[in-house]
Write an enzyme that holds these catalytic residues in place. Structure first.
Site, short mmCIF file in Angstrom:
data_model
loop_
_atom_site.label_atom_id
_atom_site.label_comp_id
_atom_site.label_asym_id
_atom_site.label_seq_id
_atom_site.Cartn_x
_atom_site.Cartn_y
_atom_site.Cartn_z
N GLU A 1 0.88 -1.18 0.00
CA GLU A 1 0.00 0.00 0.00
C GLU A 1 0.91 1.21 0.00
OE1 GLU A 1 -3.27 -0.37 0.14
OE2 GLU A 1 -3.45 -2.46 0.77
N CYS B 1 -2.20 8.89 4.22
CA CYS B 1 -2.12 8.58 2.79
C CYS B 1 -3.39 9.03 2.09
CB CYS B 1 -1.91 7.09 2.61
SG CYS B 1 -3.11 6.13 3.53
P1 NAD Z 1 8.48 4.79 4.32
O1 NAD Z 1 8.33 4.19 2.97
O2 NAD Z 1 9.58 5.73 4.54
O3 NAD Z 1 8.65 3.64 5.42
C1 NAD Z 1 7.72 2.58 5.57
C2 NAD Z 1 8.40 1.42 6.24
O4 NAD Z 1 9.37 0.88 5.35
C3 NAD Z 1 9.17 1.77 7.51
O5 NAD Z 1 8.98 0.75 8.47
C4 NAD Z 1 10.61 1.80 7.04
O6 NAD Z 1 11.53 1.52 8.08
C5 NAD Z 1 10.61 0.71 6.00
N1 NAD Z 1 11.67 0.77 4.98
C6 NAD Z 1 12.28 1.87 4.49
N2 NAD Z 1 13.18 1.49 3.54
C7 NAD Z 1 13.12 0.15 3.42
C8 NAD Z 1 13.77 -0.82 2.60
N3 NAD Z 1 14.66 -0.49 1.69
N4 NAD Z 1 13.42 -2.11 2.76
C9 NAD Z 1 12.49 -2.50 3.64
N5 NAD Z 1 11.85 -1.63 4.44
C10 NAD Z 1 12.15 -0.32 4.33
O7 NAD Z 1 7.07 5.45 4.67
P2 NAD Z 1 6.63 6.21 6.00
O8 NAD Z 1 7.29 7.53 6.05
O9 NAD Z 1 6.72 5.32 7.19
O10 NAD Z 1 5.05 6.40 5.73
C11 NAD Z 1 4.55 7.41 4.92
C12 NAD Z 1 4.16 6.87 3.55
O11 NAD Z 1 3.27 5.78 3.70
C13 NAD Z 1 3.44 7.87 2.69
O12 NAD Z 1 3.92 7.79 1.37
C14 NAD Z 1 1.99 7.40 2.74
O13 NAD Z 1 1.19 7.78 1.64
C15 NAD Z 1 2.16 5.94 2.84
N6 NAD Z 1 0.99 5.29 3.43
C16 NAD Z 1 0.17 4.59 2.62
C17 NAD Z 1 -0.97 3.98 3.14
C18 NAD Z 1 -1.92 3.21 2.27
O14 NAD Z 1 -2.76 2.51 2.81
N7 NAD Z 1 -1.83 3.29 0.97
C19 NAD Z 1 -1.24 4.10 4.51
C20 NAD Z 1 -0.35 4.82 5.31
C21 NAD Z 1 0.77 5.40 4.77
#
Ligand code: NAD
Length: 658
Positions: free
Chosen positions: A416, A450
């Protein structure tokens, strides 16, 4: 209302004789005097009643609509329609028949309504070996206007503050492992306040955790669906019992306001309750039999999964992804978000308390880019459930697709991702509710959802008026530390986010007009960025196209609905969208043509409820079935069709008979 006199002074605005009679009877029952409430009626309507009510000793306020004639027209038309309705008392010709029915007692609510009103609330945390669960219902929100609920939340925050700063170790096979390095979680509204410290896992820990999860899979995967569902239901019960403390933790660790935090805990409870029921549903025998052939459609778990949640719904999204994976029979490595590790650690402890066996969830806080990536690439992990940014999500999809040496399965990725969500306001939209819905959608949780609205497209002449009203509404937000229940706009999650959003606002000024940028006190002890509103935003700008993930709203005019839809759909994301209109024709058109996963008409675009609004998008907003929907759980399982030729022992008897 009458019960709460004199806090509430009731005014009963009606021309309906039965409603008037009911109000008088209720007021008498409550012991209210005739001068302690009032009736209101329109000038020129039901003039007989204008005399009768004061003659009975009651107060009557007669009013006329006043103001601009054109907007007022809608009001007058509504009155006309009401009075000329086929069901109106005024047009019922048979006066004798009326006499017979007018004074009869109103029907009682039906059995079914009464049953559901006693629903889950009366029996929280229901657990049984083979759960016969009542139908799913969403957990009701707190009403913080209620003094007791308000006070309970205040107390929960104060008590939690006494317990901050604890260390949360890794959990591998049920053992607590301490590490020298740790992640420090700070209160984003007050960077001096340490919420807790979590261990920092590395690749060695990842290896141990994957091996442990593989081992635990052997016993966990063969439990019955009802045994696993019972653990989810028990966890939901524990969460419900302590929901104020959990909400307090969200306020302090994630910077949520009271109502946002409360809603997030409820959503977590809903996920547990809903997926438990879904697991039982999928477990029930399904398949089309014909004489001589017995068919069964069955589900079996995938294996070891990696769950990677974001920080912005720190409990709900984590709980949803994790519980779906678990109840389907998988074991999981949970790599929590580094911004909210305390909530994640406490939830893992809660699962153990509810009876989850050791090793079924391995808790590995650590850096996403190294540890998370390692787990995704690991030969022995079978699936990845990710919610986060498009940049990370697409990278994970790519990494998971590559087959490692010795790997015997294709990895499934449920991702997501982001959104750049638009609301279209039609030329005839009613502005009061529109302003309210837009401000909540754009600036609720500081725009860090999001689903948040970041593009607003206004059709026709209301552009300037709506812009001015939005500017006023943005300035009226109460910015501060969300521990204070009066605050409805808190901090952003961390220093880096604050800097990134400020840079986006500076950059935005080069291409669009900054209508409002609400200042925050320079000495605020947390990470604050006030709401910003840009107008006349060009279509090719970053403001229009890129997810900023903060309180920044870009506003654009459109000449007509064609142009508005064209703008709204000109986006690589397709997550949420909204439409405010009074035209049924336009509403139907927008339902067909607006390309988003969740479309909301005449309401805000955030706050999807489990089961009622299954949530998720397409295009670059994600792959996978909608969270909180009926096709979500099947993604965590292999599907097997079993076909047995039963002719050799004669025709198969109908199931359930010998
Ligand atoms: P992010 O992508 O920075 O991090 C998400 C998770 O991924 C964290 O736990 C992070 O530690 C991990 N991560 C980062 N790099 C990684 C890698 N290379 N390999 C594996 N894991 C890794 O996002 P964020 O700042 O935590 O959240 C905000 C984002 O999430 C926004 O873009 C938002 O739109 C999205 N979001 C989407 C939904 C949805 O349902 N579509 C819901 C909530 C948030």
């Amino acid at each position: 209302l009458l019960t709460h006199h004199p806090t509430v002074r009731t005014a009963v605005a009606t021309h309906n004789i039965r409603s008037i009679a009911a109000a008088i009877a209720l007021a008498e029952e409550k012991g209210l005097g005739a001068d302690q409430f009032e009736f209101q009626m329109l000038y020129g309507m039901a003039s007989g009643l204008h005399q009768a009510i004061p003659a009975l000793g009651y107060c009557l306020r007669v009013y006329v609509p006043f103001g601009e004639p054109v907007p007022g027209m809608a009001y007058l038309v509504r009155r006309l329609l009401e009075n000329s309705s086929g069901q109106s008392l005024l047009v019922t010709a048979d006066a004798d028949a009326l006499k017979a029915t007018l004074a009869s007692a109103p029907p009682l609510p039906s059995e079914s309504i009464r049953d559901s009103s006693q629903g889950r609330g009366a029996n929280p945390g229901l657990v049984c070996e083979n759960p016969k669960l009542p139908p799913f219902e969403n957990q009701p929100l707190h009403r913080f206007t209620d003094q007791r609920e308000h006070q309970a939340m205040r107390t929960a925050i104060e008590q939690l503050k006494q317990d901050l700063g604890a260390y949360y170790p890794l959990r591998i096979n049920g053992d607590a492992l301490e590490t020298e390095d740790f992640i420090e979680s700070l209160n984003p509204a007050n960077r001096e306040q340490v919420i807790g410290r979590a261990g920092l896992a590395d690749v060695k820990h990842a290896e141990l955790a994957v091996a442990g999860a593989r081992e635990a899979f052997r016993s966990w995967s063969i439990l019955s669906a009802s045994e696993r569902a019972a653990i989810l239901i028990r966890t939901a019960g524990l969460l419900r019992d302590r929901r104020d403390r959990w909400a307090a933790l969200e306020i302090l660790e994630a910077g949520k306001t009271w109502t946002e935090a409360d809603a997030n805990i409820n959503e977590a409870i809903d996920f547990l309750e809903f997926y438990a029921r879904e697991a039982l549903r999928l477990d029930s025998p399904d398949g089309l039999d014909i004489p001589g052939e017995h068919n069964l459609y069955r589900y079996s778990p995938l294996g070891v999964g990696v769950v990677i949640p974001p920080w912005n719904f720190p409990l709900a999204i984590l709980t949803g992804m994790l519980s779906a994976a678990l109840v389907s029979g998988n074991t999981v490595i949970l790599k929590p978000s580094s911004q909210t590790p305390v909530i994640a650690a406490q939830f893992v402890n809660l699962l153990s308390e509810a009876g989850l066996p050791d090793g079924v969830v391995q808790f590995l806080p650590g850096p996403g880019s190294s540890l998370g990536q390692y787990l995704v690439e690991h030969r022995d992990t079978h699936f990845v459930v990710f919610t986060g940014s498009e940049a990370v999500g697409t990278k994970l999809i790519e990494s998971a697709a590559r087959r490692r040496s010795g790997q015997t399965h294709v990895k499934r990725v449920i991702a997501e991702m982001g959104g750049k969500n638009a609301i279209i306001v039609d030329s005839d939209a009613e502005l009061d509710e529109t302003v309210h819905g837009i401000v909540r959608s754009a600036f609720g949780y500081q725009g860090q959802k999001c689903s948040a609205c970041s593009r607003l497209i206004i059709v026709g002449k209301q552009y300037r008026t709506l812009l001015a009203r939005l500017a006023d509404a943005s300035r009226s937000l109460n910015i501060g530390n969300p521990e204070d229940p009066a605050v409805n706009f808190g901090p952003v999650i961390e220093y880096a986010a604050m800097e990134r959003i400020r840079a986006a606002i500076r950059e935005g000024r080069k291409s669009a007009k900054l209508e409002v940028a609400v200042e925050v006190p320079a000495d605020a002890p947390g990470f604050f960025v006030g709401p910003a509103l840009f107008s006349d935003v060009p279509r090719e700008s970053g403001l229009f196209r890129e997810e900023i993930f903060g309180p920044v709203l870009s506003v654009l005019p459109a000449d007509n609905l064609d142009q508005a839809l064209d703008l709204a759909n000109d986006c690589s994301y397709a997550l949420t969208g909204g439409f405010y209109s009074r035209s049924p024709f336009n509403i139907e058109r927008v339902k067909r043509e607006f390309q988003v996963g969740n479309l909301y008409i005449n309401r805000g675009i955030t706050g999807a409820l489990v089961a009622r609004q299954p949530f998720g998008g397409f295009r670059m907003s994600g792959v996978g079935s909608k969270a909180g929907g009926r096709s979500y759980l099947a993604q965590f399982m292999n599907q097997k069709t079993l076909t047995e030729n039963t002719l050799r022992r004669g025709f198969a008897p109908p199931s359930g008979t010998d």
